[in-house]
Design a protein around this motif. Structure first.
Motif, PDB file in Angstrom:
ATOM      1  N   CYS A  93     -16.767 -49.630  46.914  1.00 33.52           N
ATOM      2  CA  CYS A  93     -17.640 -49.222  45.806  1.00 33.52           C
ATOM      3  C   CYS A  93     -16.909 -49.465  44.493  1.00 33.52           C
ATOM      4  O   CYS A  93     -15.726 -49.129  44.348  1.00 33.52           O
ATOM      5  CB  CYS A  93     -18.008 -47.753  45.962  1.00 33.52           C
ATOM      6  SG  CYS A  93     -18.940 -47.106  44.560  1.00 33.52           S
ATOM      7  N   LYS A  98     -14.919 -46.291  47.648  1.00 31.98           N
ATOM      8  CA  LYS A  98     -15.209 -46.009  49.063  1.00 31.98           C
ATOM      9  C   LYS A  98     -15.453 -47.321  49.785  1.00 31.98           C
ATOM     10  O   LYS A  98     -16.087 -48.235  49.233  1.00 31.98           O
ATOM     11  CB  LYS A  98     -16.468 -45.140  49.144  1.00 31.98           C
ATOM     12  CG  LYS A  98     -16.774 -44.643  50.539  1.00 31.98           C
ATOM     13  CD  LYS A  98     -18.076 -43.865  50.560  1.00 31.98           C
ATOM     14  CE  LYS A  98     -17.830 -42.413  50.258  1.00 31.98           C
ATOM     15  NZ  LYS A  98     -19.007 -41.561  50.446  1.00 31.98           N
ATOM     16  N   LEU A 100     -17.164 -49.989  51.967  1.00 35.12           N
ATOM     17  CA  LEU A 100     -18.572 -50.196  52.252  1.00 35.12           C
ATOM     18  C   LEU A 100     -18.732 -50.690  53.671  1.00 35.12           C
ATOM     19  O   LEU A 100     -18.219 -51.746  54.028  1.00 35.12           O
ATOM     20  CB  LEU A 100     -19.159 -51.208  51.268  1.00 35.12           C
ATOM     21  CG  LEU A 100     -19.100 -50.769  49.808  1.00 35.12           C
ATOM     22  CD1 LEU A 100     -19.399 -51.932  48.894  1.00 35.12           C
ATOM     23  CD2 LEU A 100     -20.044 -49.613  49.550  1.00 35.12           C
ATOM     24  N   LYS A 102     -21.277 -52.005  55.846  1.00 36.19           N
ATOM     25  CA  LYS A 102     -22.609 -52.552  55.584  1.00 36.19           C
ATOM     26  C   LYS A 102     -23.689 -52.046  56.544  1.00 36.19           C
ATOM     27  O   LYS A 102     -24.839 -51.967  56.183  1.00 36.19           O
ATOM     28  CB  LYS A 102     -22.545 -54.071  55.571  1.00 36.19           C
ATOM     29  CG  LYS A 102     -21.997 -54.522  54.216  1.00 36.19           C
ATOM     30  CD  LYS A 102     -21.513 -55.939  54.188  1.00 36.19           C
ATOM     31  CE  LYS A 102     -20.654 -56.108  52.949  1.00 36.19           C
ATOM     32  NZ  LYS A 102     -19.679 -57.143  53.043  1.00 36.19           N
ATOM     33  N   SER A 106     -21.991 -45.390  54.828  1.00 40.84           N
ATOM     34  CA  SER A 106     -21.557 -45.635  53.456  1.00 40.84           C
ATOM     35  C   SER A 106     -21.846 -47.081  53.056  1.00 40.84           C
ATOM     36  O   SER A 106     -20.978 -47.816  52.623  1.00 40.84           O
ATOM     37  CB  SER A 106     -20.074 -45.331  53.303  1.00 40.84           C
ATOM     38  OG  SER A 106     -19.349 -46.034  54.273  1.00 40.84           O
ATOM     39  N   ILE A 108     -24.164 -50.236  51.058  1.00 37.62           N
ATOM     40  CA  ILE A 108     -24.349 -50.543  49.640  1.00 37.62           C
ATOM     41  C   ILE A 108     -25.662 -49.925  49.159  1.00 37.62           C
ATOM     42  O   ILE A 108     -26.721 -50.192  49.724  1.00 37.62           O
ATOM     43  CB  ILE A 108     -24.360 -52.067  49.434  1.00 37.62           C
ATOM     44  CG1 ILE A 108     -23.026 -52.652  49.893  1.00 37.62           C
ATOM     45  CG2 ILE A 108     -24.645 -52.408  47.983  1.00 37.62           C
ATOM     46  CD1 ILE A 108     -22.958 -54.158  49.851  1.00 37.62           C
ATOM     47  N   SER A 111     -26.245 -53.361  44.038  1.00 34.08           N
ATOM     48  CA  SER A 111     -25.138 -54.230  43.621  1.00 34.08           C
ATOM     49  C   SER A 111     -25.598 -55.189  42.535  1.00 34.08           C
ATOM     50  O   SER A 111     -26.797 -55.358  42.335  1.00 34.08           O
ATOM     51  CB  SER A 111     -24.606 -55.028  44.816  1.00 34.08           C
ATOM     52  OG  SER A 111     -25.590 -55.934  45.252  1.00 34.08           O
ATOM     53  N   CYS A 121     -20.525 -53.616  43.622  1.00 35.40           N
ATOM     54  CA  CYS A 121     -21.340 -52.851  44.568  1.00 35.40           C
ATOM     55  C   CYS A 121     -21.170 -51.360  44.324  1.00 35.40           C
ATOM     56  O   CYS A 121     -20.080 -50.902  43.968  1.00 35.40           O
ATOM     57  CB  CYS A 121     -20.910 -53.138  46.011  1.00 35.40           C
ATOM     58  SG  CYS A 121     -20.833 -54.884  46.397  1.00 35.40           S
ATOM     59  N   CYS A 123     -21.887 -47.455  46.082  1.00 29.65           N
ATOM     60  CA  CYS A 123     -22.205 -46.838  47.374  1.00 29.65           C
ATOM     61  C   CYS A 123     -23.272 -45.757  47.254  1.00 29.65           C
ATOM     62  O   CYS A 123     -23.813 -45.315  48.255  1.00 29.65           O
ATOM     63  CB  CYS A 123     -20.945 -46.258  48.021  1.00 29.65           C
ATOM     64  SG  CYS A 123     -20.347 -44.773  47.208  1.00 29.65           S
ATOM     65  N   SER A 124     -23.540 -45.300  46.024  1.00 28.83           N
ATOM     66  CA  SER A 124     -24.517 -44.215  45.874  1.00 28.83           C
ATOM     67  C   SER A 124     -25.136 -44.278  44.477  1.00 28.83           C
ATOM     68  O   SER A 124     -24.631 -44.975  43.584  1.00 28.83           O
ATOM     69  CB  SER A 124     -23.817 -42.868  46.028  1.00 28.83           C
ATOM     70  OG  SER A 124     -22.907 -42.701  44.956  1.00 28.83           O
ATOM     71  N   SER A 287     -12.560 -41.732  49.438  1.00 28.66           N
ATOM     72  CA  SER A 287     -12.913 -42.350  48.149  1.00 28.66           C
ATOM     73  C   SER A 287     -11.870 -41.928  47.111  1.00 28.66           C
ATOM     74  O   SER A 287     -10.973 -41.140  47.418  1.00 28.66           O
ATOM     75  CB  SER A 287     -14.301 -41.881  47.699  1.00 28.66           C
ATOM     76  OG  SER A 287     -14.228 -40.548  47.238  1.00 28.66           O
TER      77      SER A 287
END
Ligand SMILES: C[S@@+](CC[C@H](N)C(=O)[O-])C[C@H]1O[C@@H](n2cnc3c(N)ncnc32)[C@H](O)[C@@H]1O
Length: 339
Positions: A93, A98, A100, A102, A106, A108, A111, A121, A123-124, A287
């Motif tokens: 991320c 963190k 990723l 895929k 966790s 993406i 992005s 990218c 993560c949240s 993270s």
């Protein structure tokens, strides 16, 4: 016509963002600080048993305001600034670093692709909201030469200065936000290398046609001041576990922390001084959101100290690293006993 209107709106938007951010910052400072943190600083973080005060011999430091039990979580810290390791920019991320996964939990969230092909990218939603404005600025430029230069010379801190410059341009930070942190003393050799990096950074932003009114802060002196502060205060982020499954594996097999996913800079953790036998440690689970934990029972009023390096090194190696990297001669109990 559209271009003309947009060039008038961009600086306006920037001003609005900056005003909003300053307002947010004033509120945060009012919450966290009981007086100016720049002189004999006393910073108290709401809800945390700590304050920032002057020490006898190591500048400012972090002290407890109550007894703390062994293993207790003292406080957490969100990064002010992060940058992933160059080889991992599409695998972690952009903000919290963190990993990723895929096809896992966790993955993406969203992005964007940079001018030079770099992936940004998130993560949240939270990570995207914190760093989207900065990444939008960063993604407009082609950083290939800058990144090649950092790769060839094994440099990581100029990447953080680059990101911080983009935060300032986007209005997500003020140019003087890091001024409160202690800077490293720069040797003449380092200065000439920094001049080269600065020119490269400035050229890259110029080429990206970023409005010059937004890059007025970007002087050689600013670049060096920020880099000198990042050098002393940034943390190399090694995650203990990328997922709950990894955490179980590392708990049962004592697997060492994975290689660095990037670097991060924090406000409060930057005030922690060093001890070769520390009472506190900083950990990153999955993270760059940091946890500061007590390694033993700590009495109210004691200074909290972390270890800046691998504590298993011998005394001479620790002294050398601390003196060359941080500019001080360690006089902790272990060093004085030549342990
Ligand atoms: C990350 S900063 C820690 C906060 C700093 N004391 C301040 O006032 O901002 C690191 C710097 O603190 C000082 N420092 C940290 N630990 C020390 C120690 N054990 N003895 C002497 N100076 C120390 C050194 O100047 C070092 O470069």
């Amino acid at each position: 016509m559209l271009r003309q209107v947009s060039s008038q709106i961009d600086p306006l938007l920037f001003e609005i963002r900056r005003t909003f951010r300053n307002l947010q910052q004033t509120c945060t400072e009012a919450l966290f600080c009981t007086s100016s943190m720049s002189a004999e600083a006393v910073g108290a973080r709401a809800g945390s048993p700590i304050k920032v005060s002057l020490t006898d011999s190591a500048g400012r430091g972090v002290f407890t305001t109550r007894n703390i039990g062994s293993g207790e979580l003292i406080h957490t810290a969100k990064p002010l600034l992060t940058h992933p390791s160059l080889a991992l920019s599409d695998q972690v991320c952009c903000y919290c670093l963190k990993k990723l996964d895929k096809d896992g939990s966790s993955g993406i969230f969203s992005s964007l692709k940079g001018e030079d092909g770099t992936s940004y990218c998130f993560c949240s939603e939270e990570c995207r909201d914190v760093s989207k404005a900065c990444c939008e600025v960063e993604s407009k430029a082609d950083w290939s030469l800058y990144h090649d230069h950092c790769r060839a010379k094994g440099l990581k801190y100029p990447l953080m200065v680059k990101r911080f410059a983009c935060m300032v341009i986007s209005g997500a930070a003020s140019a003087d936000d890091l001024g409160i942190l202690q800077p490293a003393r720069l040797l003449p050799g380092a200065v000439s290398q920094m001049e080269e990096e600065f020119e490269l950074l400035k050229r890259t932003l110029l080429k990206a046609q970023i409005d010059e009114r937004l890059t007025g802060f970007l002087t050689k002196q600013w670049y060096m001041g920020v880099l000198a502060r990042i050098r002393i205060n940034a943390f190399r982020i090694e995650l203990v576990a990328a997922s709950y499954k990894d955490l179980l594996v590392s708990a049962t097999a004592s697997v060492a922390a994975q290689a660095a996913v990037g670097n991060a800079l924090y406000m409060l953790p930057s005030f922690y001084n060093h001890d070769c036998d520390p009472n506190t440690h900083i950990v990153w689970i999955d993270s760059a959101f940091a946890k500061l934990k007590a390694l033993r029972h700590i009495e109210e009023g004691e200074e909290l100290r972390i270890c800046y390096l691998d504590a298993s090194l011998d005394c001479a190696a620790r002294q050398k690293l601390l003196s060359e990297g941080f500019g001080f001669h360690c006089r902790c109990f272990r060093c004085l006993s030549h342990d």
